[in-house]
Design a protein around this motif. Structure first.
Motif, mmCIF file in Angstrom:
data_model
loop_
_atom_site.group_PDB
_atom_site.id
_atom_site.type_symbol
_atom_site.label_atom_id
_atom_site.label_comp_id
_atom_site.label_asym_id
_atom_site.label_seq_id
_atom_site.Cartn_x
_atom_site.Cartn_y
_atom_site.Cartn_z
ATOM 1 N N ASP A 88 -16.582 -5.957 13.627
ATOM 2 C CA ASP A 88 -15.799 -4.573 13.525
ATOM 3 C C ASP A 88 -15.868 -4.481 11.969
ATOM 4 O OD1 ASP A 88 -13.820 -3.504 13.028
ATOM 5 O OD2 ASP A 88 -12.179 -5.293 12.626
ATOM 6 N N VAL A 89 -16.070 -3.053 11.097
ATOM 7 C CA VAL A 89 -16.231 -2.940 10.350
ATOM 8 C C VAL A 89 -14.782 -2.208 10.022
ATOM 9 C CG1 VAL A 89 -17.135 -1.681 8.197
ATOM 10 C CG2 VAL A 89 -18.407 -2.937 9.950
ATOM 11 N N ARG A 90 -14.319 -2.071 8.649
ATOM 12 C CA ARG A 90 -13.176 -1.613 8.189
ATOM 13 C C ARG A 90 -13.318 -0.827 7.202
ATOM 14 N NH1 ARG A 90 -8.142 -2.341 11.611
ATOM 15 N NH2 ARG A 90 -7.101 -1.743 10.002
ATOM 16 N N VAL A 91 -12.607 -0.146 6.723
ATOM 17 C CA VAL A 91 -12.502 0.835 5.912
ATOM 18 C C VAL A 91 -10.615 1.585 5.318
ATOM 19 C CG1 VAL A 91 -13.853 2.558 4.123
ATOM 20 C CG2 VAL A 91 -14.498 2.172 5.941
ATOM 21 N N GLY A 92 -10.556 1.076 4.279
ATOM 22 C CA GLY A 92 -9.269 1.014 4.009
ATOM 23 C C GLY A 92 -8.776 1.914 2.718
ATOM 24 N N VAL A 93 -8.842 3.404 2.715
ATOM 25 C CA VAL A 93 -8.528 4.027 1.503
ATOM 26 C C VAL A 93 -6.945 3.603 0.833
ATOM 27 C CG1 VAL A 93 -9.071 6.148 0.502
ATOM 28 C CG2 VAL A 93 -10.451 4.876 2.428
ATOM 29 N N THR A 94 -6.988 4.045 -0.083
ATOM 30 C CA THR A 94 -5.522 4.070 -0.945
ATOM 31 C C THR A 94 -5.454 5.539 -2.331
ATOM 32 O OG1 THR A 94 -3.587 3.404 -1.444
ATOM 33 C CG2 THR A 94 -5.145 2.057 -2.691
ATOM 34 N N GLY A 95 -4.281 5.330 -2.182
ATOM 35 C CA GLY A 95 -4.721 6.613 -3.843
ATOM 36 C C GLY A 95 -5.102 8.316 -3.127
ATOM 37 N N ALA A 96 -5.895 8.567 -2.084
ATOM 38 C CA ALA A 96 -6.157 9.075 -1.684
ATOM 39 C C ALA A 96 -5.263 10.377 -0.938
ATOM 40 C CB ALA A 96 -7.460 9.831 -1.277
ATOM 41 N N GLY A 97 -4.621 10.189 0.077
ATOM 42 C CA GLY A 97 -3.957 10.641 0.590
ATOM 43 C C GLY A 97 -2.255 10.653 0.716
ATOM 44 N N PRO A 98 -1.682 10.414 1.064
ATOM 45 C CA PRO A 98 0.360 10.060 0.974
ATOM 46 C C PRO A 98 0.674 9.199 1.448
ATOM 47 C CG PRO A 98 -0.079 12.462 2.559
ATOM 48 C CD PRO A 98 -1.479 11.231 2.925
ATOM 49 N N CYS A 99 -0.338 8.480 2.154
ATOM 50 C CA CYS A 99 -0.054 6.888 2.184
ATOM 51 C C CYS A 99 -1.405 6.131 2.792
ATOM 52 C CB CYS A 99 0.612 6.357 3.547
ATOM 53 S SG CYS A 99 0.226 6.739 5.020
ATOM 54 N N ALA A 100 -1.838 4.767 2.338
ATOM 55 C CA ALA A 100 -3.418 4.494 3.261
ATOM 56 C C ALA A 100 -3.532 4.372 4.395
ATOM 57 C CB ALA A 100 -3.244 3.106 2.377
ATOM 58 N N PHE A 101 -4.807 4.877 4.567
ATOM 59 C CA PHE A 101 -5.612 5.117 5.587
ATOM 60 C C PHE A 101 -6.890 4.531 6.167
ATOM 61 C CE2 PHE A 101 -7.003 8.509 3.152
ATOM 62 C CZ PHE A 101 -7.974 8.541 2.919
ATOM 63 N N ARG A 102 -6.992 4.565 7.618
ATOM 64 C CA ARG A 102 -9.038 3.896 7.906
ATOM 65 C C ARG A 102 -9.563 5.342 7.600
ATOM 66 N NH1 ARG A 102 -8.039 0.364 13.505
ATOM 67 N NH2 ARG A 102 -10.607 0.495 12.211
ATOM 68 N N MET A 103 -11.449 5.274 7.114
ATOM 69 C CA MET A 103 -11.965 6.664 7.436
ATOM 70 C C MET A 103 -13.014 5.811 8.626
ATOM 71 S SD MET A 103 -12.127 8.921 5.537
ATOM 72 C CE MET A 103 -13.727 8.965 5.412
ATOM 73 N N SER A 104 -12.621 6.103 9.574
ATOM 74 C CA SER A 104 -13.064 6.031 11.140
ATOM 75 C C SER A 104 -14.718 6.222 11.306
ATOM 76 C CB SER A 104 -12.248 6.363 12.210
ATOM 77 O OG SER A 104 -10.995 6.605 12.355
ATOM 78 N N GLU A 105 -14.705 7.527 10.271
ATOM 79 C CA GLU A 105 -16.650 8.342 10.502
ATOM 80 C C GLU A 105 -17.051 6.904 9.845
ATOM 81 O OE1 GLU A 105 -18.455 12.802 10.267
ATOM 82 O OE2 GLU A 105 -16.409 12.078 9.823
ATOM 83 N N MET A 106 -16.543 6.190 8.127
ATOM 84 C CA MET A 106 -17.106 5.453 7.864
ATOM 85 C C MET A 106 -17.552 4.194 8.942
ATOM 86 S SD MET A 106 -16.097 5.847 4.183
ATOM 87 C CE MET A 106 -17.044 7.468 3.006
ATOM 88 N N GLU A 107 -16.572 3.260 8.884
ATOM 89 C CA GLU A 107 -16.832 2.468 9.727
ATOM 90 C C GLU A 107 -17.231 2.513 10.833
ATOM 91 O OE1 GLU A 107 -12.206 1.914 11.591
ATOM 92 O OE2 GLU A 107 -12.106 1.254 9.700
#
Lengths: 163, 263
Positions: free
Chosen positions: B196-215
């Motif tokens: 299980d790999v997770r990539v969580g992004v903050t700061g970039a969008g309206p709220c935090a989100f995952r980058m599924s393609e990267m995962e």
């Protein structure tokens, strides 16, 4: 509507009637007469208003007076001994010329003591990072950093004034 | 700042009764966002209900393979916690670069998550580490919690009590820090636990989100090289005086690669 708040300031119990919206900085300055705590930006950025609440540095412009109820507050006025002997951090600021206009100095000294408490032995880079919430508009950081370093990590001081 | 009535309950149940009884009441945690908001008169609650006196909401513990952080635990206490440093050092690092030292003595993890500022750090950690937000009512998985700009799944009479983070095998947080405010222009938390790999992004969008393609790419090969051609989708990202959406999309890729390299 006001309510009574009781707290310990510089070792003495103090009470005052405050509105709920009264800031700790306003209580200290306007009601208790402790004007050494400065308000520079009033937006949690500049750090001139830093005091210690229960031994930890906080920005008194972003804390309500009622939130300090029952707490121990130390301001710049509470540092020197009764006979006027400066606190070692104040003495270090004097020795290293850690101030120019002096407006940011109370907050710088209070944050300097907080850094000394939390991270004794800190290097110069760490001290500079830890000062990011304290702004000196004269840009007199060199002397400020030297002063704090001389307390937290004397071996790391490269003193330009006394070289 | 408009005036209000201030309450400092000692028990969570008392706080919940107060918030139910007072339509325009607001909860205050560390106040590092709320008090500046009140000063600008962007909000004018009738009452402030301070959670600082509720001792149960503070502290860090290890529970099985999870780290549990009380909602009112301040950033400095997370950053310096031996438990956090030993088990999820990436989370301790994240907490240590929020705001400045004085802000870290007041600001709390629960307050940060309830506010869900798009540029706050903890939302990235909750998404990237697959955390769970525990409230007086229920447990909310990270993927179900963030709904939009300053919008979360929290209901009006719901208070965050703790945040649970499963201990990952590897994790790292990388942040492009706004030099004046300390907020994340973009922040990326990457974690790996088994497959299980997770990539969580903050700061970039309206709220935090995952980058599924990267995962997906990192699940095959957990290397910076595996995601070298991937970046954020600019169409979904924020533009403001600090950065264009295209630049944020670029930063998502750069910071994700740096985080994978560090993890």
């Amino acid at each position: 509507m006001t309510s009574k708040v009781t707290l310990t300031v510089n070792g003495k119990e103090r009470s005052a009637d405050v509105e709920a919206r009264t800031l700790l900085a306003e209580l200290l300055r306007d009601q208790l007469g402790l004007t050494g705590t400065h308000v520079g930006c009033d937006t949690t950025q500049c750090g001139c208003c830093v005091v210690h609440v229960d031994g930890k540095a906080v920005k008194s412009c972003t804390m309500l007076a009622v939130q300090a109820s029952g707490k121990q507050v130390t301001t710049i006025e509470g540092l020197a001994a009764a006979d006027g002997t400066l606190h070692p951090m104040q003495e270090a600021f004097r020795e290293h010329h850690g101030l120019q206009c002096g407006f940011c100095t109370p907050g710088m000294v209070m944050m300097g003591i907080d850094i000394a408490n939390r991270m004794p032995g800190a290097d110069e880079k760490t001290v500079r990072e830890q000062l990011e919430g304290n702004l000196c508009r004269c840009t007199g950081y060199q002397g400020i950093v030297e002063a704090i370093l001389s307390v937290v990590n004397p071996g790391a001081v490269k003193d330009h004034h006394h070289a | 700042m408009h005036n209000f009535d201030y309450h400092a309950p000692k028990l969570l149940d008392t706080a919940l009764t107060m918030i139910s009884d007072r339509e325009d009441a607001k909860i205050i945690a560390g106040g590092m966002t709320l008090l500046p908001t009140l000063k600008q008169r962007l909000a004018a609650p009738s009452d402030l209900i301070d959670l600082a006196g509720i001792a149960d909401l503070r502290g860090v513990k290890k529970d099985g393979n999870e780290i549990v952080i009380g909602a009112m635990t301040c950033h400095n206490d997370v950053a310096t916690s031996d438990i956090v440093k030993a088990n999820i050092p990436a989370l301790a690092k994240l907490a240590s670069i929020i705001g400045d030292p004085a802000v870290r003595h007041r600001g709390t993890i629960g307050g940060s998550l309830a506010n869900s500022d798009p540029a706050a750090d903890y939302p990235g950690a909750v998404i990237g580490l697959n955390g769970t937000i525990v409230t007086n009512k229920r447990s909310i998985k990270a993927d179900d919690y963030f709904l939009g700009l300053f919008e979360t799944a929290l209901e009006r009479d719901e208070i965050i009590t703790s945040v649970r983070f499963p201990i990952p095998e590897r994790a790292a947080y990388q942040k492009f820090r706004h030099p004046a405010s300390g907020y994340a222009v973009v922040g990326v938390m990457v974690s790996k636990t088994g497959a299980d790999v997770r990539v969580g992004v903050t700061g970039a969008g309206p709220c935090a989100f995952r980058m599924s393609e990267m995962e997906a790419a990192l699940a095959k090969s957990f290397t910076a090289d595996a995601i070298k051609d991937l970046k954020g989708n600019a169409d979904d990202l924020l533009s403001d005086i600090h950065s264009t959406n295209e630049y944020r999309a670029h930063l998502v890729g750069v910071l994700a690669r740096r985080a994978v390299a560090e993890a």
